[in-house]
Design a protein around this motif. Structure first.
Motif, PDB file in Angstrom:
ATOM      1  N   ARG A  79       0.838  -1.190   0.000  1.00  0.00           N
ATOM      2  CA  ARG A  79       0.000   0.000   0.000  1.00  0.00           C
ATOM      3  C   ARG A  79       0.873   1.240   0.000  1.00  0.00           C
ATOM      4  N   SER A  80       0.529   2.229  -0.854  1.00  0.00           N
ATOM      5  CA  SER A  80       1.297   3.468  -0.844  1.00  0.00           C
ATOM      6  C   SER A  80       0.932   4.234   0.421  1.00  0.00           C
ATOM      7  N   SER A  81       1.853   5.064   0.902  1.00  0.00           N
ATOM      8  CA  SER A  81       1.617   5.735   2.186  1.00  0.00           C
ATOM      9  C   SER A  81       0.778   6.998   2.025  1.00  0.00           C
ATOM     10  N   PHE A  82       0.207   7.224   0.826  1.00  0.00           N
ATOM     11  CA  PHE A  82      -0.593   8.423   0.597  1.00  0.00           C
ATOM     12  C   PHE A  82      -2.069   8.135   0.830  1.00  0.00           C
ATOM     13  N   ASN A  83      -2.763   9.174   1.287  1.00  0.00           N
ATOM     14  CA  ASN A  83      -4.199   9.034   1.510  1.00  0.00           C
ATOM     15  C   ASN A  83      -4.971   9.762   0.422  1.00  0.00           C
ATOM     16  N   PRO A  84      -6.157   9.285   0.078  1.00  0.00           N
ATOM     17  CA  PRO A  84      -6.982  10.001  -0.902  1.00  0.00           C
ATOM     18  C   PRO A  84      -7.509  11.316  -0.319  1.00  0.00           C
ATOM     19  N   PRO A  85      -7.993  12.234  -1.160  1.00  0.00           N
ATOM     20  CA  PRO A  85      -8.486  13.525  -0.648  1.00  0.00           C
ATOM     21  C   PRO A  85      -9.605  13.358   0.380  1.00  0.00           C
ATOM     22  N   GLY A  86      -9.413  13.968   1.565  1.00  0.00           N
ATOM     23  CA  GLY A  86     -10.369  13.814   2.670  1.00  0.00           C
ATOM     24  C   GLY A  86     -11.734  14.409   2.368  1.00  0.00           C
ATOM     25  N   VAL A  87     -11.748  15.559   1.672  1.00  0.00           N
ATOM     26  CA  VAL A  87     -13.029  16.225   1.389  1.00  0.00           C
ATOM     27  C   VAL A  87     -13.888  15.346   0.468  1.00  0.00           C
ATOM     28  N   ALA A  88     -13.226  14.678  -0.483  1.00  0.00           N
ATOM     29  CA  ALA A  88     -13.962  13.785  -1.390  1.00  0.00           C
ATOM     30  C   ALA A  88     -14.553  12.618  -0.602  1.00  0.00           C
ATOM     31  N   GLU A  89     -13.768  12.075   0.331  1.00  0.00           N
ATOM     32  CA  GLU A  89     -14.276  10.976   1.179  1.00  0.00           C
ATOM     33  C   GLU A  89     -15.479  11.454   1.987  1.00  0.00           C
ATOM     34  N   TRP A  90     -15.344  12.674   2.504  1.00  0.00           N
ATOM     35  CA  TRP A  90     -16.388  13.288   3.318  1.00  0.00           C
ATOM     36  C   TRP A  90     -17.683  13.397   2.528  1.00  0.00           C
ATOM     37  N   LEU A  91     -17.540  13.786   1.254  1.00  0.00           N
ATOM     38  CA  LEU A  91     -18.714  13.910   0.374  1.00  0.00           C
ATOM     39  C   LEU A  91     -19.420  12.569   0.202  1.00  0.00           C
ATOM     40  N   VAL A  92     -18.605  11.516   0.033  1.00  0.00           N
ATOM     41  CA  VAL A  92     -19.195  10.170  -0.148  1.00  0.00           C
ATOM     42  C   VAL A  92     -19.960   9.760   1.104  1.00  0.00           C
ATOM     43  N   VAL A  93     -19.328   9.982   2.284  1.00  0.00           N
ATOM     44  CA  VAL A  93     -19.973   9.608   3.556  1.00  0.00           C
ATOM     45  C   VAL A  93     -21.279  10.379   3.728  1.00  0.00           C
ATOM     46  N   LEU A  94     -21.244  11.647   3.313  1.00  0.00           N
ATOM     47  CA  LEU A  94     -22.406  12.523   3.502  1.00  0.00           C
ATOM     48  C   LEU A  94     -23.578  12.128   2.607  1.00  0.00           C
ATOM     49  N   VAL A  96     -23.840   9.153   0.359  1.00  0.00           N
ATOM     50  CA  VAL A  96     -24.172   7.737   0.131  1.00  0.00           C
ATOM     51  C   VAL A  96     -24.608   7.086   1.448  1.00  0.00           C
ATOM     52  N   SER A  97     -25.501   6.102   1.374  1.00  0.00           N
ATOM     53  CA  SER A  97     -25.978   5.420   2.587  1.00  0.00           C
ATOM     54  C   SER A  97     -24.825   4.694   3.277  1.00  0.00           C
ATOM     55  N   LYS A  98     -24.964   4.500   4.589  1.00  0.00           N
ATOM     56  CA  LYS A  98     -23.890   3.929   5.419  1.00  0.00           C
ATOM     57  C   LYS A  98     -23.403   2.587   4.865  1.00  0.00           C
ATOM     58  N   ARG A  99     -24.356   1.726   4.499  1.00  0.00           N
ATOM     59  CA  ARG A  99     -24.024   0.381   4.052  1.00  0.00           C
ATOM     60  C   ARG A  99     -23.162   0.407   2.791  1.00  0.00           C
ATOM     61  N   SER A 100     -23.562   1.256   1.829  1.00  0.00           N
ATOM     62  CA  SER A 100     -22.806   1.327   0.584  1.00  0.00           C
ATOM     63  C   SER A 100     -21.536   2.144   0.745  1.00  0.00           C
ATOM     64  N   SER A 101     -21.569   3.161   1.633  1.00  0.00           N
ATOM     65  CA  SER A 101     -20.433   4.080   1.695  1.00  0.00           C
ATOM     66  C   SER A 101     -19.154   3.388   2.156  1.00  0.00           C
ATOM     67  N   ASP A 102     -19.246   2.439   3.093  1.00  0.00           N
ATOM     68  CA  ASP A 102     -18.038   1.753   3.556  1.00  0.00           C
ATOM     69  C   ASP A 102     -17.385   0.952   2.427  1.00  0.00           C
ATOM     70  N   GLY A 103     -18.218   0.166   1.728  1.00  0.00           N
ATOM     71  CA  GLY A 103     -17.706  -0.630   0.617  1.00  0.00           C
ATOM     72  C   GLY A 103     -17.188   0.257  -0.503  1.00  0.00           C
ATOM     73  N   MET A 104     -17.932   1.333  -0.781  1.00  0.00           N
ATOM     74  CA  MET A 104     -17.555   2.241  -1.864  1.00  0.00           C
ATOM     75  C   MET A 104     -16.237   2.952  -1.573  1.00  0.00           C
ATOM     76  N   LEU A 105     -16.095   3.446  -0.329  1.00  0.00           N
ATOM     77  CA  LEU A 105     -14.854   4.149   0.041  1.00  0.00           C
ATOM     78  C   LEU A 105     -13.660   3.202  -0.058  1.00  0.00           C
ATOM     79  N   GLY A 106     -13.857   1.962   0.362  1.00  0.00           N
ATOM     80  CA  GLY A 106     -12.791   0.965   0.270  1.00  0.00           C
ATOM     81  C   GLY A 106     -12.397   0.720  -1.174  1.00  0.00           C
ATOM     82  N   ASP A 107     -13.403   0.576  -2.043  1.00  0.00           N
ATOM     83  CA  ASP A 107     -13.129   0.344  -3.468  1.00  0.00           C
ATOM     84  C   ASP A 107     -12.434   1.547  -4.099  1.00  0.00           C
ATOM     85  N   LEU A 108     -12.919   2.747  -3.730  1.00  0.00           N
ATOM     86  CA  LEU A 108     -12.307   3.972  -4.277  1.00  0.00           C
ATOM     87  C   LEU A 108     -10.853   4.081  -3.836  1.00  0.00           C
ATOM     88  N   GLU A 109     -10.603   3.733  -2.556  1.00  0.00           N
ATOM     89  CA  GLU A 109      -9.226   3.828  -2.049  1.00  0.00           C
ATOM     90  C   GLU A 109      -8.321   2.789  -2.716  1.00  0.00           C
TER      91      GLU A 109
END
Lengths: 162, 109
Positions: A79-94, A96-109
């Motif tokens: 795994r690279s030591s870089f993180n994806p943009p936090g604001v974009a992650e925040w938008l997804v959490v805000l 997308v529904s909880k159930r999909s958002s966890d899987g989606m964020l993982g896939d996006l990362e």
């Protein structure tokens, strides 16, 4: 405060929007004086600050859950030591529904780390943003259409009762 | 019809049957892109998966959390018996349409 933090961001957003809408609707119908409007603005400000805090807390919590060893056991890639943009992650959490958002964020990362290796960090960040916007646009559109329907019903009700 | 599937749903269900038991968002999306050349966003994939799961065609289970996913768990999808039947019926309908001879020309002749 602990009980409030335990609430899911989507639930928070839903209930705060309903409550805010109800307060604004009441103020509008009641033709509230300026002091009332000032108090309502303050209440709404506190609501949105709390939502932001809870969503950020949720993003951090889901990120720290589970195994975070540096080697992906299935693909065998580091795994690279870089993180994806936090604001974009925040938008997804805000949005997308909880159930999909966890899987989606993982896939996006997962895709983000793949892009870091192939295209570099700067381009990977751009691609992450593009993918997030592409992903949430249809969901936002569906929600907007639903809200538009509610507004239309409210307008009909207002006209028939005035 | 209750068992109607759109093009993306058909592609996803076929991808899931090929990838089972390791069918999750990125794997499904990559498989479809590799085979058909069409790229779908993760959001489109998840909204279709949610829809199919809601109709009882898919079932999901949580998988392992890996470092490349920021410690988040994978969400694996499997086809249910109802889903297999719906896919079979949907593909059979397309086959039937393809095999039916064109009668429009005869009617206008």
């Amino acid at each position: 405060m602990k009980a409030l933090k335990a609430l899911r961001p989507s639930e928070w957003l839903k209930w705060s929007l309903i409550l805010s809408g109800a307060i604004c609707g009441f103020a509008w119908f009641a033709n509230a004086p300026w002091l009332m409007k000032l108090i309502l603005s303050g209440v709404l400000g506190v609501y949105f600050a709390l939502i932001a805090l809870i969503v950020l807390n949720h993003t951090r919590r889901t990120r720290s859950d589970g195994d975070t060893v540096g080697l992906d056991t299935q693909s065998g890639t580091q795994r690279s030591s870089f993180n994806p943009p936090g604001v974009a992650e925040w938008l997804v959490v805000l949005i997308v529904s909880k159930r999909s958002s966890d899987g989606m964020l993982g896939d996006l990362e997962e895709r983000f780390h793949r892009h870091v290796e192939t295209h570099g960090l700067r381009r990977a960040r751009w691609l992450y943003w593009a993918e997030v916007l592409r992903s949430i646009a249809p969901i936002l559109w569906a929600k907007t259409k639903r809200l538009g329907m509610i507004a239309a019903i409210a307008e009909i009700w207002r006209r028939t009762h005035s | 019809m209750a068992n109607d599937l759109n093009s993306l749903e058909q592609q996803m269900m076929i991808a899931i049957t090929k990838l089972m038991p390791n069918a999750y968002g990125v794997a499904i999306s990559d498989h479809i892109e590799r085979v058909t050349g069409r790229s779908y966003s993760i959001g489109a994939i998840y909204s279709a998966l949610d829809r199919l799961e809601g109709r009882g065609f898919l079932e999901s289970r949580q998988g392992e959390a890996t470092a490349t996913r920021g410690g988040r768990r994978k969400l694996y999808f499997d086809l249910t018996a109802t889903g297999q039947l719906a896919l079979k019926q949907s593909l059979a309908m397309i086959d039937k349409l393809r095999k039916t001879p064109a009668r429009a020309r005869e009617a206008f002749a």
